[in-house]
Scaffold this active site. Structure first.
Site, PDB file in Angstrom:
ATOM      1  N   GLU A 177       0.836  -1.205   0.000  1.00  0.00           N
ATOM      2  CA  GLU A 177       0.000   0.000   0.000  1.00  0.00           C
ATOM      3  C   GLU A 177       0.872   1.257   0.000  1.00  0.00           C
ATOM      4  O   GLU A 177       1.295   1.721   1.062  1.00  0.00           O
ATOM      5  CB  GLU A 177      -0.913   0.014   1.232  1.00  0.00           C
ATOM      6  CG  GLU A 177      -1.816   1.246   1.274  1.00  0.00           C
ATOM      7  CD  GLU A 177      -2.658   1.340   2.546  1.00  0.00           C
ATOM      8  OE1 GLU A 177      -2.348   0.647   3.529  1.00  0.00           O
ATOM      9  OE2 GLU A 177      -3.603   2.126   2.550  1.00  0.00           O
ATOM     10  N   LYS A 219      -2.658  -2.046  -2.975  1.00  0.00           N
ATOM     11  CA  LYS A 219      -3.703  -1.210  -2.362  1.00  0.00           C
ATOM     12  C   LYS A 219      -3.326   0.226  -2.650  1.00  0.00           C
ATOM     13  O   LYS A 219      -2.248   0.686  -2.250  1.00  0.00           O
ATOM     14  CB  LYS A 219      -3.792  -1.476  -0.865  1.00  0.00           C
ATOM     15  CG  LYS A 219      -4.784  -0.555  -0.149  1.00  0.00           C
ATOM     16  CD  LYS A 219      -5.241  -1.151   1.156  1.00  0.00           C
ATOM     17  CE  LYS A 219      -6.105  -0.176   1.937  1.00  0.00           C
ATOM     18  NZ  LYS A 219      -6.815  -0.813   3.043  1.00  0.00           N
ATOM     19  N   SER A 261      -9.909   4.412   1.080  1.00  0.00           N
ATOM     20  CA  SER A 261     -10.774   5.592   0.909  1.00  0.00           C
ATOM     21  C   SER A 261     -10.031   6.872   1.255  1.00  0.00           C
ATOM     22  O   SER A 261     -10.382   7.951   0.744  1.00  0.00           O
ATOM     23  CB  SER A 261     -12.077   5.457   1.693  1.00  0.00           C
ATOM     24  OG  SER A 261     -11.883   5.186   3.058  1.00  0.00           O
ATOM     25  N   GLY A 262      -9.033   6.792   2.109  1.00  0.00           N
ATOM     26  CA  GLY A 262      -8.059   7.871   2.242  1.00  0.00           C
ATOM     27  C   GLY A 262      -8.534   9.208   2.792  1.00  0.00           C
ATOM     28  O   GLY A 262      -7.873  10.219   2.587  1.00  0.00           O
TER      29      GLY A 262
END
Ligand code: 13P
Length: 347
Positions: A177, A219, A261-262
């Site tokens: 990620e 991711k 979604s950050g």
């Protein structure tokens, strides 16, 4: 490394109609979110809240995996069943976040790398023996004046690739990620350019360090303008750029692609995911691995109705349904509710 096991696990995680719940907030991150909604920051509250997520009946059949943090990985339901065996019985693969947070990259003010590689092999063995099927490691890349530097991107890519190869030696699928942060005033074009640099560097290192790509998952953030840019988000543009960056810069033999979604609002994250799904076919399974977009409405409801477990489960079931509709490109916008965002990840 057993390539067949790795490939099968990766395919399962991104299978049609399924997605991943990120419930791997560190104790500090979970406490920050609790504090925001006035829930006491205790181990029992963290356990009870995660139990609601894990045991929501609709999670079976929608969630392919749940990512845990070490504390939660070893916890159990109130009636004594370990979360891990609960997941296994529900057909949900247990995953574990193994990075140990961020430290400054010396010489590069404000830029951070992720620590935790040194003792990783014995930890991985312990998690594998306890049932973990996949793992996650998060690196962060901030966009600002003169950043990210190539050195920062290379340092994080090397660490992610090292971590991924260690996981695979234990037949654990690595989720790599490299989170390009939403924070900042950058344009969508600037985000796009950084994402492409990150993907190119990351996959060059993954190949060099002999990571088995069909047994690994990316991711990623979406290509979006910075949170403080004042630029409105247009899901069509987001999808166009995100899909182009992925298709052109991520190896097509990779095991899958999932999104964080950050810090977008749940509505933004779901609309963008839906627009991305509508641009299928993709070379890999593409789905969600959200924390905040799935959880924020649940946490808010639970904080206001602490004895209504069934109600909180209904809110989570609703979020899961929206997420799955979005990952299938079939989102009904009327299903989207009011947005509540619980704040940032550990930075
Ligand atoms: P968010 O969806 O809240 O970004 O969390 C996903 C995640 O796992 C970040 O590391």
């Amino acid at each position: 490394m057993n390539e067949q096991i790795l490939k099968t696990t990766a395919k399962y995680l991104v299978a049609d109609g399924k997605g991943i719940l990120a419930a791997d907030e560190s104790t500090a991150s979970a406490n920050k979110r609790f504090a925001l909604v006035h829930v006491d920051e205790t181990e029992e509250n963290r356990r009870a809240y995660r139990e609601i997520l894990i045991t929501t009946p609709e999670a079976r059949g929608i969630l392919s995996g749940i990512i845990f943090y070490d504390e939660t990985f070893w916890q159990s339901t109130a009636d004594g069943k370990s979360f891990i065996s609960y997941c296994v019985d529900a057909g949900i693969l247990p995953g574990i976040k193994v990075d140990e947070g961020l430290v400054e990259l010396p010489g590069f003010p404000g830029e951070k790398i992720t620590k935790g590689l040194d003792a990783l092999p014995p930890r991985m063995e312990k998690y594998r023996d306890a049932g973990a099927k996949f793992a996650k490691w998060r690196a962060v890349i901030a966009i600002g004046p003169g950043t990210p530097t190539d050195e920062l991107i290379r340092a994080n890519a090397f660490i992610l690739a090292r971590y991924a190869r260690i996981c695979q030696d234990y037949d654990i699928v690595p989720i790599v990620e490299p989170e390009v942060l939403f924070d900042g005033t950058h344009t969508i074009e600037e985000c796009d350019a950084v994402m492409v640099r990150v993907y190119d560097t990351l996959f060059a290192f993954m190949k060099e360090l002999r990571v088995y790509l069909p047994g690994a998952i990316l991711k990623t953030s979406m290509v979006i303008p910075g949170k403080d840019s004042g630029i409105a988000m247009d899901p069509k543009d987001v999808a166009e750029r995100t899909v182009r960056a992925l298709h052109d810069h991520v190896p097509h033999e990779l095991g899958g692609v999932v999104f964080l979604s950050g810090g977008q609002t749940p509505t933004q994250a779901f609309l963008n995911l839906d627009a991305i799904a509508k641009k299928s076919p993709h070379p890999w399974g593409v789905t969600f691995s959200f924390s905040r977009a799935l959880q924020d409405p649940v946490l808010k409801y639970w904080s206001e109705h602490r004895n209504d477990t069934n109600g909180a489960m209904d809110v989570f079931a609703h979020q899961l349904k929206i997420a799955v509709d979005a990952r299938n490109g079939k989102l009904e916008t009327s299903a989207l509710g009011d947005d509540f965002v619980s704040g940032s990840q550990d930075l």
